[in-house]
Design a protein around this motif. Structure first.
Motif, PDB file in Angstrom:
ATOM      1  N   ILE A 136       4.188   3.511 -10.051  1.00  0.00           N
ATOM      2  CA  ILE A 136       4.395   4.102  -8.732  1.00  0.00           C
ATOM      3  C   ILE A 136       5.119   3.430  -7.972  1.00  0.00           C
ATOM      4  N   LEU A 137       4.821   2.152  -7.746  1.00  0.00           N
ATOM      5  CA  LEU A 137       5.494   1.044  -6.697  1.00  0.00           C
ATOM      6  C   LEU A 137       6.837   0.785  -7.115  1.00  0.00           C
ATOM      7  N   MET A 194      -4.583   7.175   2.219  1.00  0.00           N
ATOM      8  CA  MET A 194      -4.257   7.218   1.077  1.00  0.00           C
ATOM      9  C   MET A 194      -3.435   6.031   0.585  1.00  0.00           C
ATOM     10  N   GLN A 195      -3.776   5.119  -0.468  1.00  0.00           N
ATOM     11  CA  GLN A 195      -2.953   3.916  -0.691  1.00  0.00           C
ATOM     12  C   GLN A 195      -2.346   3.935  -2.176  1.00  0.00           C
ATOM     13  N   SER A 196      -1.251   3.424  -2.510  1.00  0.00           N
ATOM     14  CA  SER A 196      -0.725   3.188  -3.910  1.00  0.00           C
ATOM     15  C   SER A 196      -0.666   1.735  -3.927  1.00  0.00           C
ATOM     16  N   ILE A 197      -1.287   0.892  -4.969  1.00  0.00           N
ATOM     17  CA  ILE A 197      -1.084  -0.270  -5.231  1.00  0.00           C
ATOM     18  C   ILE A 197      -0.930  -0.625  -6.620  1.00  0.00           C
TER      19      ILE A 197
END
Lengths: 408, 408
Positions: free
Chosen positions: B12-13, B39-42
């Motif tokens: 995703i990153l 919302m977070q994407s890590i």
């Protein structure tokens, strides 16, 4: 160089829209040599925006923001950034001039749109050439925060023409080196097993990533740092020898563009006859600029009547074999070749779902016939239960099937 | 009750995939009465996962996580959560039994898959009925963290059947009330000015959000708390009176579905004749399940030859007025109506760009003709320089133009 992407908008937090901007920005930043640390989506809430910037700036050099720059009351990003950086909003005549250009021919200037010409005093204002909300760029203790509109094509234009060039000029990040192979004939896991030895012996700092899509896998071989280019080239040569005929191309372009390039090189014309893909193949082909050089048109024969009347599929074939059959796929492809007067055709007929499946022909059954001059190939594909995925799969498989035919 | 969504995965990153899970989860949580804070994407990074949980738990009651639960070595979520909560992995026979069921008929059990039966000792294990990775639920100082697989249909099954019912039983949250108006004939800023009085006099705790797209604006009026329903209904009635004829619909569906519903209600059939939109209108229409009840087919006449041969556009019209003209748009629409034997048609001809523009007909010029039985309307639209945006705009405008015609 570390970067973060922050998306602002209540419509994202309630799930009304899917955030596609962040993935697009991430891809561009990665290619430009930046490492994405995190992505966040937060609400149209001044307190939350400020707190998030504080938190994220502690971890990264660059923050790219989208959203909340519109003219209405719920758009508070500009005012909030102004507060955050201790600046104030001032009127900018050049922004108004740009707004006038952007809307000329469309609509006239009203008060809310005119107010978009107010910008923070202590920032770099970047004109939005394709919309009314200016792009705002703050330099802050060696770091950068840039705020862009959330409208996808406005954001994309700003990224390509303004943000990426400015970030590269400022930071000159270590190049992100990569080489793409588009590989056919393997599933992701089969490919991983086939090249396991190669992958296990990659030099320190090199990586290999797999991006599968129906019928093919995009392999990305990558490393960071311009000085490693000779090593990358060596590994590319090794992998090329291993993959051999399975390589469809060595560039990062979509299948529709690859097919278009091959057709154009060979001076061939294309048309489609689509039932279950409902025009999506034509849509993908014509999404490529210049496609009119090889694409002539399509017949979307969703109903049987259109298959008969326009493509001249025989009534008997429809009655005996059903619309989703090898015979009908072949008659559609050959009919389209004649009626559209083209060298190559792709014809699809299948059951996209969710309804319409039978025991013999469950949802996901698709027949694809491709023609290339006097040659003709028909194949049956079986995919899953999801309409959207089935349409995308059949679209991809059709283009790949034709690509394979004209390669020989 | 506040919630956060955390998505884990390097893919995703770097922008390799778009995160559609978060929006889906957000919609379900919102309807269940939870407020999404962020919302977070890590990345697949143990240190980052733990730090993010710490930060986010300080702000919310519920964390829902997806991703990183697979069988391969880059999947580290389960181990990391185990560390975070001071637990250890133990073998669970009932999970192994569920895994055996999930893969039976497909493939046989290997070591990596078997290892998915190891779960944290101090958590509630929820069986994944449609996959092999168990769902893990931690109760933690009155708060909840649940971790689900990132595979969309597995996550969706878990949310609907396990996570939402358990969260509602535990917290019994206040309902999120909303009402959607799809409004035509206004730009976002013009609409905001038109309803400024209404917006300024909304009761405390009520909000109004604008989601614009070409040719229309989706207005969302919202409030929190089931007891406020009578007030919401009152405001809806007020806004309905103000907007009057500008209301296209009062539900949250895309234009292609709205058009499809109206066609079906009226027993009308549809076909399209597309040049510059290259099949995108047909594609959008057929993306809706059940569209075969009203959509019969299309002719994508990208080349002039197809306009002449299939749609019977007169050679003289093409010569005198050019392909992008009112006359040709009308002939395309009428030709398609005949050839496809349908009640209604949408025809588009224009210059999508980036090349092909002239002084008279710059890139972005589009003629759209719609027919409804013996009626026919042709209009010229002017949009910008971007191929993708121009195609989307013409697609939307074509559907709206027909919708307006059949409403009368």
């Amino acid at each position: 160089m570390k970067a973060a992407i922050i998306t602002i908008g209540d419509e994202i937090l309630i799930g009304q829209i899917v955030d596609t901007n962040s993935a697009w920005i991430a891809r561009k930043l990665t290619h430009a040599g930046f490492e994405i640390e995190e992505m966040q989506s937060i609400g149209d809430d001044s307190r939350q925006i400020k707190a998030t910037i504080d938190e994220v700036f502690a971890r990264v050099d660059v923050i790219l923001m989208t959203g909340g720059l519109g003219p209405t009351k719920d758009d508070i990003t500009k005012k909030t950034l102004c507060d955050y950086f201790g600046s104030r909003l001032v009127f900018d005549g050049s922004v108004l001039e740009n707004i006038r250009n952007a809307i000329s021919g469309f609509t006239s200037l009203n008060e809310l749109t005119r107010n978009q010409a107010y910008v923070p005093e202590d920032c770099t204002v970047i004109q939005n050439r394709v919309g009314t909300a200016p792009i705002i760029w703050f330099d802050h203790i060696g770091k950068v925060l840039a705020s862009m509109p959330g409208v996808p094509h406005e954001m994309r234009y700003a990224m390509d023409n303004e943000i990426i060039p400015r970030l590269q000029a400022k930071y000159d990040p270590d190049a992100y080196l990569k080489h793409i192979f588009i590989v056919k004939g393997y599933t992701e896991s089969a490919l991983a097993m086939f090249i396991a030895d190669f992958e296990n012996n990659l030099p320190e700092g090199f990586g290999l990533a797999y991006l599968p899509s129906p019928g093919l896998v995009k392999l990305r071989l990558f490393a960071r740092g311009g000085r490693r280019l000779p090593e990358l080239n060596e590994q590319v040569k090794k992998l090329r020898d291993i993959l051999g005929d399975a390589i469809l191309a060595e560039k990062d372009i979509p299948v529709e563009q690859l097919l278009g390039e091959r057709l154009f090189e060979k001076g061939l014309t294309l048309g489609t006859a689509e039932s279950c893909t409902g025009g999506n193949i034509a849509h993908m082909i014509t999404s490529i600029p210049g496609s009119s050089r090889y694409f002539k048109g399509s017949v979307i024969s969703y109903a049987n009547e259109e298959k008969e009347n326009i493509l001249h599929v025989a009534r008997e074939s429809l009655d005996c074999f059903g619309a989703v059959s090898e015979v009908v796929a072949i008659e559609m492809a050959k009919g389209a070749q004649k009626v559209l007067n083209v060298d190559c055709t792709i014809a699809t007929t299948g059951i996209a779902g969710p309804d319409g499946g039978t025991e013999d022909k469950p949802v996901g059954t698709v027949w694809i016939c491709t023609t290339y001059k006097d040659k003709c190939v028909a194949k049956k594909y079986q995919s899953g239960k999801f309409r959207e995925a089935n349409i995308v799969r059949a679209t991809n498989n059709g283009m790949l099937q034709l690509l394979e035919m004209i390669e020989i």
